[in-house]
Design a protein around this motif. Structure first.
Motif, short mmCIF file in Angstrom:
data_model
loop_
_atom_site.label_atom_id
_atom_site.label_comp_id
_atom_site.label_asym_id
_atom_site.label_seq_id
_atom_site.Cartn_x
_atom_site.Cartn_y
_atom_site.Cartn_z
N LEU A 90 0.83 -1.20 0.00
CA LEU A 90 0.00 0.00 0.00
C LEU A 90 0.87 1.25 0.00
CD1 LEU A 90 -2.75 -0.82 2.65
CD2 LEU A 90 -3.03 -0.75 0.17
N VAL A 104 -3.03 0.49 -3.93
CA VAL A 104 -2.14 -0.65 -4.05
C VAL A 104 -1.12 -0.32 -5.14
CG1 VAL A 104 -1.99 -3.07 -4.77
CG2 VAL A 104 -3.84 -2.33 -3.25
N ILE A 154 -0.66 -9.76 -4.05
CA ILE A 154 -1.77 -9.91 -3.10
C ILE A 154 -2.98 -10.61 -3.68
CG2 ILE A 154 -1.16 -8.00 -1.57
CD1 ILE A 154 -3.66 -6.63 -2.91
N LEU A 192 -7.57 -2.85 -1.17
CA LEU A 192 -6.93 -4.17 -1.22
C LEU A 192 -7.87 -5.20 -1.86
CD1 LEU A 192 -5.33 -4.07 2.32
CD2 LEU A 192 -4.04 -4.45 0.21
N ALA A 229 -7.26 -8.98 -3.26
CA ALA A 229 -7.07 -9.72 -2.00
C ALA A 229 -8.32 -10.56 -1.74
CB ALA A 229 -6.84 -8.74 -0.85
N VAL A 283 -9.71 -9.25 3.85
CA VAL A 283 -8.92 -8.30 4.62
C VAL A 283 -9.45 -8.24 6.05
CG1 VAL A 283 -8.14 -5.90 4.86
CG2 VAL A 283 -8.47 -6.86 2.57
#
Ligand SMILES: [Zn+2]
Length: 264
Positions: free
Chosen positions: A184, A211, A219, A244, A249, A252
């Motif tokens: 990040l 990101v 990720i 994210l 991702a 999270v």
């Protein structure tokens, strides 16, 4: 204690050097060799380095079950396993679960947060990270990647380290998982969230955390544990979580040292 309040402390050794020495020798730092150990909150003399003194201990308000399964906010009564708070149902955050060590309030908790952030006492990250590893034990799996909430490079330059990154590294010492501080980044500086309304907080951080393009691959499909020192309104962690998840991702979760709890 105001953030501007400068502590009169021991002579400067490079922050990174001190942190590494602390990590290598389980909390015993170079400074301890020259100075008697002090309480990690109020600096009162203690026998063991990296601990709280007898007067700070009882002032710690650790967050323990029963709490909202999602937000991690404490309940006054045990309503049974898996119960969500009305806040989590009415306004669900982007992240799956949030956990915190203690309530953020005046006393040892805010003293530790301020000393780590503003007075260069990087070795505090170790005991704080140890508590965080315990509070977030169910969130961190072997395959997780621990990602600190980033500082903007201007603030990083003036402060020299990101307290969230130090905490992430300390957590991984007690609960092994990969730490990635490059996923990040803040693309623009944001105002401190304190003193802003809820709407202002959300727009303050909107789009400010992204990101890194080259990190997307790393990720994709991963379980991310987002780490910060304090969760206030949740606007920052929510914006970072959204970013994210959009970048791929799988999930999270959020792990902080302290969070603001409004008593119902
Ligand atoms: Zn103390």
């Amino acid at each position: 204690m105001s953030p501007q309040h400068a502590e009169k402390e021991a002579p400067k050794i490079s922050a990174t050097q001190r942190f590494l020495v602390g990590i290598r020798s389980t909390g015993r730092t170079l400074l301890d060799l020259a100075y008697p150990p002090g309480c990690i909150a109020c600096r009162e003399a203690v026998t063991e380095p990296g601990t709280l003194c007898a007067s700070c201990w009882p002032k710690m308000r650790f967050i323990e079950r029963p709490y909202c399964e999602k937000l991690g906010t404490p309940f006054t009564h045990d309503l049974g396993p898996g119960v969500l708070s009305s806040e989590a149902i009415a306004d669900p955050p982007a992240y799956s679960k949030a956990r915190a060590v203690a309530r953020y309030e005046d006393g040892p908790v805010s003293q530790m947060v301020h000393r780590l952030k503003y007075t260069d006492r990087v070795e505090l990250a170790l005991p704080m990270g140890r508590w965080m590893a315990r509070a977030g034990a169910e969130l961190i799996e072997d395959s997780s990647v621990i990602v600190p909430v980033p500082l903007h490079r201007k603030r990083l330059f003036s402060r020299r380290f990101n307290q969230a990154a130090l905490l992430a590294q300390a957590i991984a010492k007690y609960r092994p998982a990969e730490v990635d501080t490059t996923i990040l980044r803040r693309t623009r500086p944001t105002l401190p969230q304190i003193g802003l309304t809820r709407a202002q907080r959300a727009s303050n951080v909107q789009g400010a955390i992204q990101v890194a393009e080259e990190a997307r691959e790393r990720i994709a499909g991963r379980k991310v544990v987002l780490v910060d020192d304090v969760l206030t309104s949740g606007a920052t962690t929510d914006a970072a979580s959204r970013t994210l998840l959009r970048a791929g991702a799988a999930r999270v979760d959020v792990l902080v040292f302290a969070r603001v709890v409004r008593d119902a």
